[in-house]
Design a protein around this motif. Structure first.
Motif, PDB file in Angstrom:
ATOM      1  N   VAL A   1      -6.012  10.707   5.391  1.00 31.11           N
ATOM      2  CA  VAL A   1      -5.290   9.735   6.210  1.00 31.11           C
ATOM      3  C   VAL A   1      -5.762   8.364   5.757  1.00 31.11           C
ATOM      4  O   VAL A   1      -6.957   8.073   5.815  1.00 31.11           O
ATOM      5  N   LEU A   2      -4.842   7.542   5.254  1.00 31.89           N
ATOM      6  CA  LEU A   2      -5.275   6.261   4.708  1.00 31.89           C
ATOM      7  C   LEU A   2      -4.432   5.107   5.223  1.00 31.89           C
ATOM      8  O   LEU A   2      -3.225   5.234   5.407  1.00 31.89           O
ATOM      9  N   VAL A   3      -5.126   4.006   5.472  1.00 28.24           N
ATOM     10  CA  VAL A   3      -4.506   2.718   5.768  1.00 28.24           C
ATOM     11  C   VAL A   3      -4.625   1.886   4.506  1.00 28.24           C
ATOM     12  O   VAL A   3      -5.722   1.732   3.956  1.00 28.24           O
ATOM     13  N   SER A   4      -3.514   1.379   4.009  1.00 26.80           N
ATOM     14  CA  SER A   4      -3.567   0.574   2.787  1.00 26.80           C
ATOM     15  C   SER A   4      -2.381  -0.371   2.721  1.00 26.80           C
ATOM     16  O   SER A   4      -1.270  -0.016   3.128  1.00 26.80           O
ATOM     17  N   HIS A   5      -2.633  -1.571   2.190  1.00 30.45           N
ATOM     18  CA  HIS A   5      -1.559  -2.511   1.895  1.00 30.45           C
ATOM     19  C   HIS A   5      -0.988  -2.260   0.502  1.00 30.45           C
ATOM     20  O   HIS A   5       0.005  -2.857   0.126  1.00 30.45           O
ATOM     21  N   ASP A   6      -1.651  -1.388  -0.276  1.00 30.07           N
ATOM     22  CA  ASP A   6      -1.286  -1.173  -1.683  1.00 30.07           C
ATOM     23  C   ASP A   6      -0.058  -0.278  -1.761  1.00 30.07           C
ATOM     24  O   ASP A   6      -0.140   0.951  -1.641  1.00 30.07           O
ATOM     25  N   ARG A   7       1.101  -0.895  -2.017  1.00 27.52           N
ATOM     26  CA  ARG A   7       2.347  -0.141  -2.025  1.00 27.52           C
ATOM     27  C   ARG A   7       2.395   0.854  -3.176  1.00 27.52           C
ATOM     28  O   ARG A   7       2.980   1.934  -3.044  1.00 27.52           O
ATOM     29  N   ALA A   8       1.770   0.526  -4.298  1.00 27.25           N
ATOM     30  CA  ALA A   8       1.757   1.454  -5.427  1.00 27.25           C
ATOM     31  C   ALA A   8       0.951   2.705  -5.083  1.00 27.25           C
ATOM     32  O   ALA A   8       1.359   3.825  -5.418  1.00 27.25           O
ATOM     33  N   LEU A   9      -0.189   2.536  -4.420  1.00 22.76           N
ATOM     34  CA  LEU A   9      -0.987   3.692  -4.015  1.00 22.76           C
ATOM     35  C   LEU A   9      -0.211   4.564  -3.035  1.00 22.76           C
ATOM     36  O   LEU A   9      -0.186   5.792  -3.156  1.00 22.76           O
ATOM     37  N   LEU A  10       0.427   3.926  -2.065  1.00 22.63           N
ATOM     38  CA  LEU A  10       1.195   4.689  -1.076  1.00 22.63           C
ATOM     39  C   LEU A  10       2.328   5.461  -1.755  1.00 22.63           C
ATOM     40  O   LEU A  10       2.592   6.619  -1.425  1.00 22.63           O
TER      41      LEU A  10
END
Length: 524
Positions: free
Chosen positions: A217-226
């Protein structure tokens, strides 16, 4: 490559959240959250800053009790949040030992169970089987090697006797992330794991998360990672019915479904507002007719007025009832980012740098010139001097060699990579206006809260608002996507492409690099 978790442990790993509600100071943060994630699933938690993303991770980790609802989790847990669990005097080795405590403990219990089995103690068979299963689940024998591999891949400090206080924020973050990637936990909870990673580090993180057989479960602003790793998305942003949404099919499917849902929401809200306005206009017209009926034109008498009055009174009452019954049930959609009009100054170079170096931080001499409308992306691995260069261009750091000159009217503003220490004053007290809310970056409630009480993302939005509100001719942005939501980053990127100001960006963000592929590059 790490050994896989045992099949039994993989099947058992799961996270389940049902009807979770949580408020802080009487303000709802999480409202009706439902989520189910089984082994092999990677859930992205998205939403605007302050919507409760980090809070949800803390709830899943058991660090924040909920007001109501149920939270269940199975399997060993690894958490990478935005605060280190050790102090500056502790060492890299101490942090590694802390994060590998589960693996070390499993090996210690296996050793004890082995000794008990050799001594023929009662119940030793079952204890040994349980200890062996635990150690196999974590692949505990290989934990230190996996951490070493991740330390190298993330360009993290590997000297175990180095005090954490001697490391930069980014270095400390990378050491901890390497520990978590090596620990082989069944459940990983990651808060902004891509911050402070360069291209090689991002590739390593992506590979490890895609290979993780448990729950992520991850919170990220990185759209490429998502886009690369998420199998589903939970969106905590406000919706037309006020409840969070869960989207399957990965990040691309979420973006498309969210866009369509937002369009429906805006259309339905506009339709209801228009209907209410129509009813209000009808009521106003009916009242006008009632008033005018008592002032008839020439040739009309009292009998006419008396005849028309009851019908008009009834018409007014009907319109009042219709208006009272028509409630705009669909809430107002959140405001979008509104880029201010930045100034243009033609006829002279706004900012010129010649032969810039900074001892120990920017080795390669840099020359550049910026005019209105110019674009530049500064790239390079961690430690190459990207942040240092922007600080020198902003006038916040003196170069060791070289010069920086500005045109006389040019205003240069700089968004640093991290926010200043939080202040107890409010945004309005600090800046004397509502610039963050005017730009759609903070809601009215947050502008009147002490900055120290705002989320990391909300403070980042406030920093951005302060820079933009100064209407700079030259805009220097150091990792501008850090802590910002994906939706805001998309809006900001589009706005930067069209501004007449000169814009310089230093970033590792892969999606931002793709979105600015046509901009000139300066590789350090």
């Amino acid at each position: 490559m790490s050994s896989p978790l045992s099949p039994a442990v993989v099947r058992a790993a799961h996270v389940r959240v049902s009807g979770v509600h949580l408020s802080f100071g009487g303000r709802p943060v999480l409202a009706g959250v439902d989520l189910v994630a089984a082994a092999g699933e990677r859930v992205a938690v998205v939403g605007e800053n302050g919507r409760g993303k980090t809070t949800l991770l803390r709830v899943l980790a058991g660090q924040a009790p909920v007001d109501r609802g149920e939270v269940r989790r199975a399997g060993s847990l690894g958490v990478a949040d935005q605060q280190l669990p050790l102090g500056p005097a502790d060492t890299v080795g101490a942090l590694i030992d802390l994060e590998l405590a589960a693996a070390r403990g499993a090996l210690a219990r296996l050793e004890q169970a082995t000794a008990a089995l050799a001594d023929g103690r009662p119940g030793a068979d079952d204890a040994y089987a349980a200890a062996l299963a635990e150690a196999e689940a974590l692949d505990a024998w290989d934990a230190d090697r996996r951490v070493e591999v991740s330390l190298a891949a993330l360009s993290a400090v590997a000297e175990r006797d180095r005090p954490l206080g001697t490391l930069s924020v980014g270095q400390r973050h990378r050491v901890r992330l390497a520990c978590l990637l090596g620990a082989n936990h069944a459940v990983l909870l990651l808060d902004e794991p891509t911050n402070h990673l360069d291209a090689d580090g991002l590739d390593h993180l992506t590979e490890r998360l895609r290979a993780h057989p448990g729950v992520v479960v991850l919170v990220s602003h990185d759209r490429a990672l998502l886009a690369d790793v998420a199998t589903s998305v939970i969106d905590l942003d406000p919706s037309s019915d006020g409840r969070p949404r869960v989207y399957g099919g990965g990040y691309a499917a979420y973006v498309e479904a969210r866009r369509a849902e937002r369009a429906r929401w805006e259309a339905l809200h506009a339709e209801q507002v228009a209907e209410r306005q129509r009813l209000a206009d009808d009521l106003s017209a009916a009242r006008n007719r009632l008033r005018d009926s008592w002032r008839p034109g020439k040739g009309h008498g009292k009998h006419t007025r008396a005849t028309r009055a009851p019908a008009l009174v009834r018409a007014v009452h009907r319109r009042q009832e219709d208006l009272a019954a028509h409630v705009v049930a669909v809430p107002t959609p959140p405001s979008r980012f509104a880029m201010p009009e930045l100034p243009e100054h033609r006829g002279s170079t706004l900012l010129r740098a010649e032969g810039l170096t900074v001892a120990g931080r920017l080795a390669r001499p840099v020359d550049l010139a910026l005019d209105s409308g110019d674009r530049l992306v500064v790239t390079g691995p961690n430690g190459a001097g990207k942040s240092t260069l922007l600080a020198v261009l902003a006038g916040a750091l003196a170069p060791t060699t070289g010069t920086v000159s500005r045109a006389r009217p040019a205003r240069v503003d700089w968004l640093g990579q991290e926010s200043e220490p939080p202040d107890r004053r409010t945004a309005v007290e600090l800046h004397g206006d509502h610039r963050a809310s005017d730009l759609g970056l903070l809601d009215g409630h947050d502008t009147h809260r002490p900055v120290a009480e705002l989320s990391v993302g909300a403070r980042r939005r406030l920093d951005l608002a302060s820079v933009l509100a100064d209407r700079p001719h030259v805009l220097l942005l150091d990792e501008p996507t850090n802590h910002l939501s994906a939706a805001l980053v998309d809006e900001l990127t589009a706005a930067l492409a069209g501004t007449p100001a000169a814009v310089v960006i230093a970033t590792h963000d892969r999606q931002l690099l793709r979105d600015t592929a046509s901009w000139p590059r300066l590789a350090l």
